[in-house]
Write a protein that holds these residues in place. Structure first.
Motif, PDB file in Angstrom:
ATOM      1  N   ALA A 378       0.825  -1.205   0.000  1.00 16.73           N
ATOM      2  CA  ALA A 378       0.000   0.000   0.000  1.00 16.73           C
ATOM      3  C   ALA A 378       0.864   1.263   0.000  1.00 16.73           C
ATOM      4  O   ALA A 378       0.575   2.231  -0.723  1.00 16.73           O
ATOM      5  CB  ALA A 378      -0.926  -0.013   1.218  1.00 16.73           C
ATOM      6  N   VAL A 379       1.931   1.255   0.795  1.00 18.11           N
ATOM      7  CA  VAL A 379       2.811   2.414   0.843  1.00 18.11           C
ATOM      8  C   VAL A 379       3.468   2.663  -0.507  1.00 18.11           C
ATOM      9  O   VAL A 379       3.605   3.816  -0.952  1.00 18.11           O
ATOM     10  CB  VAL A 379       3.876   2.220   1.942  1.00 18.11           C
ATOM     11  N   GLU A 380       3.862   1.610  -1.206  1.00 20.68           N
ATOM     12  CA  GLU A 380       4.487   1.786  -2.517  1.00 20.68           C
ATOM     13  C   GLU A 380       3.512   2.396  -3.518  1.00 20.68           C
ATOM     14  O   GLU A 380       3.881   3.263  -4.320  1.00 20.68           O
ATOM     15  CB  GLU A 380       4.981   0.439  -3.037  1.00 20.68           C
ATOM     16  N   THR A 381       2.255   1.979  -3.462  1.00 14.47           N
ATOM     17  CA  THR A 381       1.258   2.545  -4.375  1.00 14.47           C
ATOM     18  C   THR A 381       1.101   4.040  -4.162  1.00 14.47           C
ATOM     19  O   THR A 381       1.120   4.837  -5.119  1.00 14.47           O
ATOM     20  CB  THR A 381      -0.086   1.833  -4.166  1.00 14.47           C
ATOM     21  N   TRP A 382       0.971   4.456  -2.903  1.00 14.32           N
ATOM     22  CA  TRP A 382       0.807   5.882  -2.615  1.00 14.32           C
ATOM     23  C   TRP A 382       2.089   6.651  -2.876  1.00 14.32           C
ATOM     24  O   TRP A 382       2.046   7.817  -3.317  1.00 14.32           O
ATOM     25  CB  TRP A 382       0.365   6.073  -1.168  1.00 14.32           C
ATOM     26  N   ALA A 383       3.240   6.046  -2.650  1.00 15.39           N
ATOM     27  CA  ALA A 383       4.504   6.732  -2.897  1.00 15.39           C
ATOM     28  C   ALA A 383       4.702   6.998  -4.386  1.00 15.39           C
ATOM     29  O   ALA A 383       5.191   8.063  -4.789  1.00 15.39           O
ATOM     30  CB  ALA A 383       5.667   5.915  -2.339  1.00 15.39           C
ATOM     31  N   GLN A 384       4.328   6.049  -5.227  1.00 16.36           N
ATOM     32  CA  GLN A 384       4.442   6.254  -6.666  1.00 16.36           C
ATOM     33  C   GLN A 384       3.496   7.343  -7.145  1.00 16.36           C
ATOM     34  O   GLN A 384       3.858   8.160  -8.015  1.00 16.36           O
ATOM     35  CB  GLN A 384       4.154   4.937  -7.400  1.00 16.36           C
ATOM     36  N   ALA A 385       2.289   7.370  -6.592  1.00 18.75           N
ATOM     37  CA  ALA A 385       1.344   8.433  -6.957  1.00 18.75           C
ATOM     38  C   ALA A 385       1.871   9.798  -6.519  1.00 18.75           C
ATOM     39  O   ALA A 385       1.786  10.790  -7.266  1.00 18.75           O
ATOM     40  CB  ALA A 385      -0.017   8.152  -6.333  1.00 18.75           C
ATOM     41  N   ALA A 386       2.422   9.861  -5.292  1.00 19.66           N
ATOM     42  CA  ALA A 386       2.963  11.129  -4.802  1.00 19.66           C
ATOM     43  C   ALA A 386       4.162  11.575  -5.638  1.00 19.66           C
ATOM     44  O   ALA A 386       4.349  12.774  -5.900  1.00 19.66           O
ATOM     45  CB  ALA A 386       3.368  10.983  -3.340  1.00 19.66           C
ATOM     46  N   ASP A 431      11.425  -1.476   0.080  1.00 18.83           N
ATOM     47  CA  ASP A 431      10.787  -1.986   1.297  1.00 18.83           C
ATOM     48  C   ASP A 431       9.775  -3.075   0.972  1.00 18.83           C
ATOM     49  O   ASP A 431       9.623  -4.038   1.749  1.00 18.83           O
ATOM     50  CB  ASP A 431      10.114  -0.848   2.053  1.00 18.83           C
ATOM     51  N   ARG A 432       9.076  -2.947  -0.153  1.00 18.66           N
ATOM     52  CA  ARG A 432       8.146  -4.003  -0.536  1.00 18.66           C
ATOM     53  C   ARG A 432       8.910  -5.290  -0.833  1.00 18.66           C
ATOM     54  O   ARG A 432       8.494  -6.389  -0.422  1.00 18.66           O
ATOM     55  CB  ARG A 432       7.329  -3.578  -1.753  1.00 18.66           C
ATOM     56  N   GLN A 433      10.033  -5.178  -1.527  1.00 24.86           N
ATOM     57  CA  GLN A 433      10.830  -6.357  -1.817  1.00 24.86           C
ATOM     58  C   GLN A 433      11.421  -6.952  -0.540  1.00 24.86           C
ATOM     59  O   GLN A 433      11.482  -8.178  -0.383  1.00 24.86           O
ATOM     60  CB  GLN A 433      11.946  -6.002  -2.797  1.00 24.86           C
ATOM     61  N   ARG A 434      11.831  -6.083   0.384  1.00 26.88           N
ATOM     62  CA  ARG A 434      12.366  -6.588   1.645  1.00 26.88           C
ATOM     63  C   ARG A 434      11.274  -7.269   2.469  1.00 26.88           C
ATOM     64  O   ARG A 434      11.525  -8.287   3.131  1.00 26.88           O
ATOM     65  CB  ARG A 434      12.994  -5.442   2.441  1.00 26.88           C
ATOM     66  N   ALA A 435      10.065  -6.721   2.444  1.00 29.44           N
ATOM     67  CA  ALA A 435       8.953  -7.362   3.147  1.00 29.44           C
ATOM     68  C   ALA A 435       8.622  -8.710   2.519  1.00 29.44           C
ATOM     69  O   ALA A 435       8.282  -9.679   3.221  1.00 29.44           O
ATOM     70  CB  ALA A 435       7.725  -6.446   3.125  1.00 29.44           C
ATOM     71  N   LEU A 436       8.748  -8.801   1.186  1.00 32.95           N
ATOM     72  CA  LEU A 436       8.511 -10.077   0.514  1.00 32.95           C
ATOM     73  C   LEU A 436       9.569 -11.099   0.925  1.00 32.95           C
ATOM     74  O   LEU A 436       9.264 -12.279   1.154  1.00 32.95           O
ATOM     75  CB  LEU A 436       8.543  -9.841  -0.998  1.00 32.95           C
TER      76      LEU A 436
END
Length: 469
Positions: A378-386, A431-436
């Motif tokens: 979710a954070v990656e989605t909003w970060a890309q939009a921002a 961070d998404r890749q690290r969480a994965l």
């Protein structure tokens, strides 16, 4: 010219600070290209902790081989020289040597010399089942050492992946900080021209210089963070911290199970920790069995072939042999056996609860990793939009500022928002890749039961009932 000279001195001192804060070895050692697959292979081959785990497996296997010796006969050879005047020794040694004189004073036989060579064998026929239980215990210790190796390999692989991705994120941060410094440097140069022409206030020029100094400081901090991660990765790979690496950016993908319940079941099957805890419980049960075996008798078979002669004159007529069996039974030991049995029962209960606790802990780890992955996505989605919006806003304000239609405050706010959105978007992707990767570790993907899959579905289902590292 006065303003230009101050700016030159400022840039000089900031550049000097950047050079001094870098480690000495970093600037003079060429970084080697390194992929994630190569990093994992190096860590598995050269990490000291993993080498220690392999050494413990070798020790456990040696213990297993030693425990098998109880089922083989024991064979000993001996050579004895005896000199004295004891009547009993004289009698037995001379009789065994077939050299007893016809007339001898048994009260005063005189001195004698004897050399005895012997070969003796001993075989245990029954020990209450204790030897067999010890053999099973040694086998469980081997499996337990393998599970330790698997758990360590799982954690090590996850640590390498996490550090590798963090290093990529740090390098992205350094690149973004460098780009920000380049953009601000150009804007400061243009602002000096406008200030010299009287279309820009001195305070606005100073604000730009302050922002440039902040960007320089941020680049220094980003470079320092990258250097620390380089050292951390080198330690994980079993290399000297002076070595630097050029991580090759490549996507890390992993296909987790469809739902949380499936993930928990998968983790409980593949994680080495429950297997290790189960073997600990089995060891405690065997310890209880060995304590109970002390109530049973012990039966040994022994044989001896020997020759007595002071002159080493061997012949078949002088050979002596004995063959016998010995039964021994401990009838009372001060309740020590009962105490050992009670202690073993307590260990069984303790290890059983440890196994239950380990399963609950794995379920919690999977839950945390699952929620962290959802949050990171979710954070990656909003970060890309921002990032997209900040890029557009900065492009517009930069054009207006260059034409004099926007003030410095507006420009600095927009530039800072664009800079931070770049950092946040890059960090969110990593961070998404690290969480994965953290979820893959929680599921036991690198538990020593097979090689990890870095670009697709999880590896084949495996059981934690036993494996070779």
């Amino acid at each position: 010219m006065k303003v230009f000279s101050r700016r030159s001195r400022t840039i000089f001192w900031l550049s000097l600070a950047v050079i001094l804060t870098l480690p000495v070895g970093v600037s003079c050692v060429l970084a080697e290209p390194l992929t994630l697959e190569q990093a994992l292979a190096l860590a598995r081959a050269d990490n000291p902790a993993l080498a220690e785990a392999r050494a413990r497996i070798a020790q456990a296997r040696a213990t297993l081989a030693e425990s098998r010796a109880a089922f083989w006969p024991r064979l000993d050879a001996g050579l004895e020289y005896l000199r004295g005047d004891a009547p009993s020794a004289y009698l037995f040694k001379t009789i065994d040597a077939r050299r007893l004189p016809p007339q001898v004073d048994f009260n005063d036989p005189g001195r004698f010399d004897n050399i005895e060579t012997s070969l003796s064998a001993r075989l245990n026929l029954f020990a209450g089942g204790g030897d067999r239980l010890r053999l099973r215990q040694a086998g469980l210790l081997v499996e337990q050492a393998r599970y330790d190796h698997g758990a360590l390999e799982n954690d090590l692989s996850a640590a390498v992946i996490d550090t590798f991705l963090a290093l990529l994120s740090a390098r992205d941060h350094v690149d973004i900080a460098r780009q920000s410094v380049d953009v601000l440097t150009r804007e400061v140069e243009l602002a000096e021209v406008r200030f010299a022409g009287g279309s820009l206030l001195r305070s606005e020029l100073l604000s730009l210089n302050v922002r440039l100094a902040e960007a320089q400081s941020e680049r220094v901090r980003a470079q320092s963070a990258e250097n620390r991660l380089q050292a951390a990765l080198a330690v994980l790979l079993g290399r000297e911290t002076s070595l630097t690496w050029q991580p090759v950016p490549e996507p890390f993908t992993y296909a987790p199970p469809a739902d949380f319940e499936s993930a928990v079941r998968l983790a409980l099957r593949r994680r080495p920790e429950p297997g290790r805890a189960a073997r600990g419980r089995d060891l405690a049960e065997l310890e209880h069995g060995m304590a109970r075996s002390e109530y049973l008798p012990r039966l040994d078979l022994h044989a001896r072939l020997y020759h007595d002669d002071p002159d080493f004159s061997y012949n078949d007529d002088s050979l002596n042999w004995t063959l016998g069996a010995q039964l021994s039974w401990n009838l009372f030991s001060g309740f020590a056996t009962r105490a050992r049995e009670a202690r073993a029962l307590g260990q069984v209960q303790e290890r059983s609860e440890a196994l239950r606790r380990q399963r609950l802990e794995i379920e919690r780890e999977v839950r945390d990793a699952w929620l962290a992955l959802e949050e990171a996505q979710a954070v990656e989605t909003w970060a890309q939009a921002a990032l997209s919006q900040a890029r557009q806003a900065f492009a517009q304000v930069q054009t207006r500022f260059s034409g004099g239609a926007a003030d410095v405050t507006r420009y600095l706010d927009t530039e800072l928002a664009w800079h931070r959105s770049q950092i946040n978007a890059a960090a969110a992707r990593r961070d998404r890749q690290r969480a994965l990767a953290a979820l893959a570790r929680a599921l036991g993907e690198w538990g020593g039961l097979g090689q990890p899959s870095l670009s697709g579905a999880p590896s084949e289902e495996r059981s934690n009932d036993g494996f070779n590292p």
